[in-house]
Design an enzyme around this catalytic site. Structure first.
Site, PDB file in Angstrom:
ATOM      1  N   GLY A 482       0.829  -1.198   0.000  1.00 37.68           N
ATOM      2  CA  GLY A 482       0.000   0.000   0.000  1.00 37.68           C
ATOM      3  C   GLY A 482       0.863   1.248   0.000  1.00 37.68           C
ATOM      4  O   GLY A 482       0.370   2.374  -0.084  1.00 37.68           O
ATOM      5  N   THR A 483       2.179   1.026   0.058  1.00 40.92           N
ATOM      6  CA  THR A 483       3.114   2.132   0.214  1.00 40.92           C
ATOM      7  C   THR A 483       3.436   2.840  -1.100  1.00 40.92           C
ATOM      8  O   THR A 483       3.882   3.980  -1.084  1.00 40.92           O
ATOM      9  CB  THR A 483       4.418   1.585   0.802  1.00 40.92           C
ATOM     10  OG1 THR A 483       4.712   0.341   0.134  1.00 40.92           O
ATOM     11  CG2 THR A 483       4.273   1.293   2.280  1.00 40.92           C
ATOM     12  N   ARG A 628      16.737  11.016  -0.473  1.00 43.94           N
ATOM     13  CA  ARG A 628      15.965  11.277  -1.679  1.00 43.94           C
ATOM     14  C   ARG A 628      14.534  10.760  -1.507  1.00 43.94           C
ATOM     15  O   ARG A 628      14.319   9.653  -1.025  1.00 43.94           O
ATOM     16  CB  ARG A 628      16.601  10.571  -2.881  1.00 43.94           C
ATOM     17  CG  ARG A 628      15.930  10.926  -4.219  1.00 43.94           C
ATOM     18  CD  ARG A 628      16.348   9.981  -5.329  1.00 43.94           C
ATOM     19  NE  ARG A 628      17.780   9.943  -5.547  1.00 43.94           N
ATOM     20  CZ  ARG A 628      18.477  10.849  -6.244  1.00 43.94           C
ATOM     21  NH1 ARG A 628      17.854  11.851  -6.807  1.00 43.94           N
ATOM     22  NH2 ARG A 628      19.774  10.722  -6.387  1.00 43.94           N
ATOM     23  N   ILE A 629      13.586  11.590  -1.888  1.00 41.77           N
ATOM     24  CA  ILE A 629      12.179  11.185  -1.876  1.00 41.77           C
ATOM     25  C   ILE A 629      11.833  10.722  -3.292  1.00 41.77           C
ATOM     26  O   ILE A 629      11.964  11.478  -4.249  1.00 41.77           O
ATOM     27  CB  ILE A 629      11.284  12.370  -1.447  1.00 41.77           C
ATOM     28  CG1 ILE A 629      11.657  12.860  -0.031  1.00 41.77           C
ATOM     29  CG2 ILE A 629       9.809  11.995  -1.528  1.00 41.77           C
ATOM     30  CD1 ILE A 629      11.532  11.830   1.065  1.00 41.77           C
ATOM     31  N   LYS A 701      16.913   7.335   2.145  1.00 42.88           N
ATOM     32  CA  LYS A 701      16.951   6.644   3.423  1.00 42.88           C
ATOM     33  C   LYS A 701      15.565   6.023   3.626  1.00 42.88           C
ATOM     34  O   LYS A 701      14.751   6.021   2.727  1.00 42.88           O
ATOM     35  CB  LYS A 701      17.290   7.617   4.556  1.00 42.88           C
ATOM     36  CG  LYS A 701      18.646   8.284   4.359  1.00 42.88           C
ATOM     37  CD  LYS A 701      19.245   8.773   5.680  1.00 42.88           C
ATOM     38  CE  LYS A 701      18.911  10.184   5.998  1.00 42.88           C
ATOM     39  NZ  LYS A 701      19.670  10.712   7.164  1.00 42.88           N
ATOM     40  N   GLY A 702      15.311   5.460   4.793  1.00 45.32           N
ATOM     41  CA  GLY A 702      13.982   4.909   5.053  1.00 45.32           C
ATOM     42  C   GLY A 702      13.010   6.031   5.363  1.00 45.32           C
ATOM     43  O   GLY A 702      13.379   7.010   5.992  1.00 45.32           O
ATOM     44  N   GLU A 705       8.240   4.387   8.112  1.00 47.51           N
ATOM     45  CA  GLU A 705       7.973   4.339   9.555  1.00 47.51           C
ATOM     46  C   GLU A 705       8.370   5.612  10.278  1.00 47.51           C
ATOM     47  O   GLU A 705       7.940   5.853  11.405  1.00 47.51           O
ATOM     48  CB  GLU A 705       8.709   3.151  10.167  1.00 47.51           C
ATOM     49  CG  GLU A 705       8.168   1.820   9.684  1.00 47.51           C
ATOM     50  CD  GLU A 705       9.103   0.675  10.009  1.00 47.51           C
ATOM     51  OE1 GLU A 705      10.312   0.837   9.794  1.00 47.51           O
ATOM     52  OE2 GLU A 705       8.624  -0.365  10.482  1.00 47.51           O
TER      53      GLU A 705
END
Ligand code: MOS
Length: 746
Positions: A482-483, A628-629, A701-702, A705
């Site tokens: 769903g991400t 980075r997005i 990066k992550g 969460e």
């Protein structure tokens, strides 16, 4: 490729107007919006499916004395009733305990023997021609038990807490914490507690299992299909290549689908008994709370010692959480405390208390999500004691390298997030003392908290196929929970290959594809995307050789490979045959050489009703720096979800235990209160530009969460600022607010 050093500029850095970063709509959006995205329970077309309905145990610990299935078996449509006595696993051997990929292991292999290790454990599976027939007959299975004594409550059992076996990261000690804390001019010593929480994902756990020639296929809802296939193979003593997991679409997981749970094992056992007839098991919501995992309850002691200027000399965080015997998962709530703030003397501990409760496991940001509910409120308490602004207190304790590992940060923009957030939110308008701002019969307050979440990379492989028409297909055993993984991998492939996004097809969620990280721990995008990067590098090599040019000089551009003054279209290079390469990505040692976290800051405004104690969140802002997005829209959605879940953790979410039976009494969405639309205000999400070349070849990066980490603390700090009531026992329900100090109202 092994990621042992930064890779320098890639096409993602060079392409000024690429797809990556843009708020591209989900490529699977139309499928989902029109009901054509197939979820686990919806697969069809492989024979007549039978339906399984589990019977849950009603004791916390003991043995099944007798189980009478005769009446259930006589009901219309009932095909069989599976119990530990008649189960017919492969090789005739009882199923073994599967190894959980991340959460320790499950206590009991389904129907392995007569033991009952927790309330809600499946003791039988009724299989019938329809779901309704199975559900109806399940009520007629008569089970009697020989119960043992049980312990289900954390607080009375804290003294039994022990460092979890085999976990050498349970404790950390730097300097001389005890003396430094004693000697500190300003001290805070507080205890926070957080309740059992439920993942409460929208799609329930569901599996359709079918055996063909001792090969098992599971259409299921699992975040880590590669690891999950390994678990199932272990359980049934099968070679790994005899198990296939398919999870093409997943309706949320939040860690609750990292492991293989009873729906999959029960469906597989039933299908085996029925000589391969497909069996579908969909867990009812009321079973999910106990038959699958939960986030463990925690009790946390935070000790902060500082000088009068607010510089921390000692920081201590001790955590207790419970879990079922044999389980090793311990809520790692103090891990964030090891990296977030500077202090020469430090101590963190994690203690596991064995309890006869259902199985505790990872839930969205395991560790930080509840650890920061304590640490970030304690920082707020210390700031007040010092007469310092809470943002300023954090600024004064910004470390220049990781205070426990002693290594530099890969990148860290915590202060930039705090400053940008404070400016945008109008933080300077906050009154530092509580109970100063009113709107009618409501107290108004503002609170803030830092956000931090550890970053991880996992090995992943990825197949890349260049088709004769010059378009590309990406295949890997990754998942989209769903991400937005389908979408971002499309964008990454497009930019790395110099193609438009509509020339890229991404296929995932099937262990027939190359083994990949799966989705969990916020490592999915970076790990699977890095495997895709490795695959595009492989393809570049292959095509450059065909072209007769040096691969080091070649680059993809506008549907062509370009280099050494030559240019050839991908169509021409592919000729008549598809070209297939596999990228093999392995993390190197950069995670040891650099301390890697994503960072952010949350700002919250609440109104607390003077008469009822009801808290309404009025405004919320998160500012994040997470490398980075990949896609501004799907990234923002992750953060909106994080804030929503954090509001739930702060104000309403609590699974209530009945200690007489070890049962969770509010096991449905009517009584376990996740925020509804009316509970969630307009939320602002801001991303600061950042590239982290130590975190992955993609410099991301992550993120997923990070969005929840610290949210609940910002809410709790705002509640305190509004009405002067400091509640250290989450969630901050009305009764607790009303029992606080006050002259007017409460
Ligand atoms: Mo996450 S709790 O690792 O799905």
């Amino acid at each position: 490729m092994e990621f042992t050093e930064p890779v320098g500029d890639t096409a993602l850095d060079q392409r000024a107007d690429g797809a990556v970063g843009k708020p591209l709509d989900r490529v699977d959006g139309p499928l989902k919006a029109t009901g054509r995205a197939t979820y686990a329970a919806e697969y069809a077309g492989f024979g007549e499916v039978a339906y399984g309905y589990p019977v849950p145990a009603t004791i916390a610990r003991g043995r099944i004395a007798d189980i009478d299935t005769r009446e259930a078996e006589r009901q219309p449509g009932v095909v069989t009733v599976l119990t530990w006595r008649n189960v017919d696993p492969p090789h005739g051997q009882a199923p073994r305990t599967p190894d959980g990929p991340t959460s320790g292991k499950k206590a009991v292999p389904e129907l392995g023997d007569a033991r009952v290790d927790h309330y809600g454990q499946a003791v039988a599976l009724v299989v019938a021609e329809t779901f309704e027939q199975a559900r109806s007959a399940a009520r007629l299975v008569r089970v009697t038990y020989d119960p043992d004594l049980h312990e289900t409550e954390l607080r009375p059992n804290l003294a039994r807490g022990a460092a979890p076996q085999g976990n050498d990261e349970a404790d950390s000690l730097v300097g001389d914490f005890d003396s430094a804390f004693e000697a500190a001019p300003v001290r805070l010593d507080v205890e926070y507690s957080t309740p059992v929480q439920s993942h409460a994902m929208m799609e329930p756990h569901a599996t359709i299992a079918a055996w063909t020639d001792e090969r098992l296929t599971l259409f299921t809802s699992n975040q880590l299909v590669s690891a999950g296939a390994g678990s199932v193979a272990t359980t049934f003593r099968l070679p790994r290549d005899r198990v296939r997991l398919v999870s093409r679409f997943i309706g949320g997981g939040f860690g609750g689908k990292l492991d293989v749970w009873s729906d999959a094992i029960l469906a597989a056992l039933a299908s085996h008994r029925l000589k391969g007839r497909p069996v579908k098991v969909v867990l009812p919501r009321t079973h999910m709370f106990e038959m699958t995992g939960h986030r463990p309850q925690t009790i946390q002691r935070v000790r902060l010692g500082a000088d009068h200027d607010g510089r921390l000399s000692a920081i201590g965080h001790d955590v207790w959480s419970g879990n079922n015997p044999d389980e090793t998962f311990t809520e790692p709530a103090a891990k964030v405390t090891r990296t977030l703030y500077a202090a020469p003397h430090r101590r963190t501990t994690h203690r596991l208390v064995t309890l006869d409760v259902p199985i505790g496991c990872s839930m969205r940001a395991p560790g930080e999500a509840v650890g920061m509910l304590a640490l970030e409120c304690a920082m707020d308490e210390l700031a007040e004691r010092l007469g310092l602004d809470p943002v300023e207190l954090r600024r004064r304790n910004e470390p220049d390298r990781d205070p426990e590992q002693g290594v530099p940060y890969s990148s860290r923009k915590l202060i930039a997030c705090l400053d940008e957030g404070a400016r945008r939110f109008g933080w300077q308008r906050r009154h530092p003392r509580p109970r100063q701002v009113r709107d009618g019969r409501r107290w108004i307050g503002m609170g803030m908290a830092a956000a931090s979440r550890s970053v991880a990379l996992k090995p992943s492989k990825c197949r890349l196929i260049l088709r004769p028409d010059g378009s590309a297909v990406v295949e890997l055993a990754m998942t989209d929970i769903g991400t937005g993984t389908y979408t971002i991998l499309t964008q990454i492939a497009a930019d790395l290959l110099g193609l438009a996004p509509d020339r890229v097809t991404v296929r995932m969620g099937d262990t027939d594809f190359p083994e990949a990280s799966g989705s969990g721990g916020s490592f999915g995008a970076n790990s699977s995307g890095s495997a895709l990067y490795a695959a595009t590098e492989e393809l570049k090599q292959t095509l450059a050789r065909r072209m007769g040019i040096d691969p080091g000089q070649a680059r993809f551009e506008d549907g062509a490979l370009v280099g050494a003054g030559l240019s050839k279209t991908l169509e021409a290079l592919a000729r008549a045959e598809p070209i297939e390469v596999v990228g093999d990505f392995k993390p190197g040692d950069l995670a040891e050489k650099f301390s890697q976290q994503s960072y952010g800051a949350h700002f919250c405004e609440v109104a607390v009703d003077m008469d009822t104690g009801e808290t309404r969140v009025r405004r919320f802002l998160s500012v994040h720096a997470a490398g980075r997005i990949f896609n501004e829209k799907t990234a923002r959605s992750q953060c909106l979800g994080g804030v929503t879940m954090g509001i739930g953790a702060a104000l309403t979410e609590e699974v209530a235990l009945d200690p007489r039976f070890g049962a969770y009494v509010n096991h449905d969405l009517a009584e376990y209160h996740v925020p509804a639309h009316a509970d969630v205000p307009a939320i602002d999400i801001v991303f600061l530009p950042e590239r982290d070349d130590k975190a992955s070849p993609l410099k991301a990066k992550g993120l997923g969460e990070l969005g929840i980490c610290g949210v609940g603390a910002a809410v709790a700090n705002a509640v305190y600022n509004a009405c002067g009531v400091r509640i250290r026992d989450y969630p901050l329900t009305l009764d607790k607010v009303l029992s606080g100090p006050g002259e007017e109202g409460f």
